[in-house]
Design a protein around this motif. Structure first.
Motif, PDB file in Angstrom:
ATOM      1  N   LYS A  63      -3.423   1.541  -1.161  1.00  0.00           N
ATOM      2  CA  LYS A  63      -2.844   0.349  -0.544  1.00  0.00           C
ATOM      3  C   LYS A  63      -2.893   0.453   0.979  1.00  0.00           C
ATOM      4  O   LYS A  63      -3.230  -0.520   1.677  1.00  0.00           O
ATOM      5  CB  LYS A  63      -1.402   0.161  -1.028  1.00  0.00           C
ATOM      6  CG  LYS A  63      -0.678  -0.999  -0.383  1.00  0.00           C
ATOM      7  CD  LYS A  63      -1.318  -2.327  -0.712  1.00  0.00           C
ATOM      8  CE  LYS A  63      -0.500  -3.456  -0.106  1.00  0.00           C
ATOM      9  NZ  LYS A  63      -1.356  -4.563   0.307  1.00  0.00           N
ATOM     10  N   VAL A 119      -6.500  -0.183   2.111  1.00  0.00           N
ATOM     11  CA  VAL A 119      -6.867  -1.601   2.025  1.00  0.00           C
ATOM     12  C   VAL A 119      -6.167  -2.383   3.130  1.00  0.00           C
ATOM     13  O   VAL A 119      -6.773  -3.261   3.765  1.00  0.00           O
ATOM     14  CB  VAL A 119      -6.540  -2.164   0.620  1.00  0.00           C
ATOM     15  CG1 VAL A 119      -6.672  -3.680   0.594  1.00  0.00           C
ATOM     16  CG2 VAL A 119      -7.447  -1.532  -0.423  1.00  0.00           C
ATOM     17  N   SER A 141      -7.678  -7.422  -0.744  1.00  0.00           N
ATOM     18  CA  SER A 141      -6.287  -6.998  -0.636  1.00  0.00           C
ATOM     19  C   SER A 141      -5.440  -7.562  -1.778  1.00  0.00           C
ATOM     20  O   SER A 141      -4.658  -6.841  -2.401  1.00  0.00           O
ATOM     21  CB  SER A 141      -5.705  -7.431   0.708  1.00  0.00           C
ATOM     22  OG  SER A 141      -4.354  -7.062   0.800  1.00  0.00           O
ATOM     23  N   CYS A 172      -6.427  -5.871  -5.017  1.00  0.00           N
ATOM     24  CA  CYS A 172      -5.900  -4.507  -5.009  1.00  0.00           C
ATOM     25  C   CYS A 172      -4.392  -4.513  -5.308  1.00  0.00           C
ATOM     26  O   CYS A 172      -3.910  -3.708  -6.112  1.00  0.00           O
ATOM     27  CB  CYS A 172      -6.187  -3.838  -3.674  1.00  0.00           C
ATOM     28  SG  CYS A 172      -5.622  -2.133  -3.582  1.00  0.00           S
ATOM     29  N   TRP A 181      -3.851  -5.187  -8.961  1.00  0.00           N
ATOM     30  CA  TRP A 181      -4.261  -4.042  -9.781  1.00  0.00           C
ATOM     31  C   TRP A 181      -3.246  -2.912  -9.671  1.00  0.00           C
ATOM     32  O   TRP A 181      -2.860  -2.314 -10.685  1.00  0.00           O
ATOM     33  CB  TRP A 181      -5.652  -3.574  -9.358  1.00  0.00           C
ATOM     34  CG  TRP A 181      -6.134  -2.419 -10.173  1.00  0.00           C
ATOM     35  CD1 TRP A 181      -6.656  -2.466 -11.431  1.00  0.00           C
ATOM     36  CD2 TRP A 181      -6.121  -1.037  -9.800  1.00  0.00           C
ATOM     37  NE1 TRP A 181      -6.971  -1.189 -11.855  1.00  0.00           N
ATOM     38  CE2 TRP A 181      -6.648  -0.304 -10.878  1.00  0.00           C
ATOM     39  CE3 TRP A 181      -5.703  -0.367  -8.651  1.00  0.00           C
ATOM     40  CZ2 TRP A 181      -6.778   1.076 -10.844  1.00  0.00           C
ATOM     41  CZ3 TRP A 181      -5.836   1.020  -8.619  1.00  0.00           C
ATOM     42  CH2 TRP A 181      -6.369   1.722  -9.699  1.00  0.00           C
TER      43      TRP A 181
END
Length: 109
Positions: free
Chosen positions: A34, A37, A53, A56, A59
Motif C-alpha cells: 500500500k 502504491v 491504487s 490495490c 484487493w
C-alpha cells in the motif's frame, strides 16, 4: 523411536502461534504494498495510477477480510481445541486414578 502421535498442548499452541505470525507477516507485506502504491500515486496522479491504487486498496481489503481472518480463526480454533483436549485428558486421567485399587494395579497405575 516414539510410537505415539500425541501432541502436547504446547506443541499445538506453537502451531497456532505460527498461524498468527504468518498473518502478521502477510499484513506487514500488504502495508508495504500500500505504501509503494501510494508513493507511485503521489509521483504520478494519472487516471491509470489512480485506478491501480483503487484496485490495490480493494484487493488488500479482500485479503485482510479473507486470508488474514481465516488464519486468525484457525489459530483461535487450534488453541480452543487444544484446551478442550487437555481438559478431557485431565478428566480421563482423574477417572483412571479414581478406579478401585485392584483395577488400578491391573492397569499398571
Amino acid at each position: 523411536m516414539s510410537h505415539s502421535t500425541q501432541l502436547s498442548v504446547e506443541q499445538i499452541n506453537q502451531q497456532a502461534t505460527k498461524h498468527d505470525q504468518t498473518a502478521d507477516n502477510i499484513n506487514q507485506q500488504l502495508n508495504q504494498l500500500k505504501q509503494q502504491v501510494d508513493a507511485t500515486l503521489a509521483a504520478s496522479p494519472s487516471a491509470a495510477t489512480r485506478a491501480l491504487s483503487t484496485t490495490c486498496d480493494n484487493w488488500i481489503e479482500s485479503v485482510r477480510k479473507s486470508v488474514l481472518a481465516h488464519l486468525q480463526t484457525m489459530a483461535e480454533n487450534i488453541r480452543r481445541e487444544a484446551s478442550n483436549q487437555d481438559g478431557t485428558d485431565q478428566q480421563s486421567n482423574q477417572a483412571i486414578l479414581n478406579l478401585p485399587m485392584e483395577t488400578g494395579n491391573f492397569l499398571g497405575v
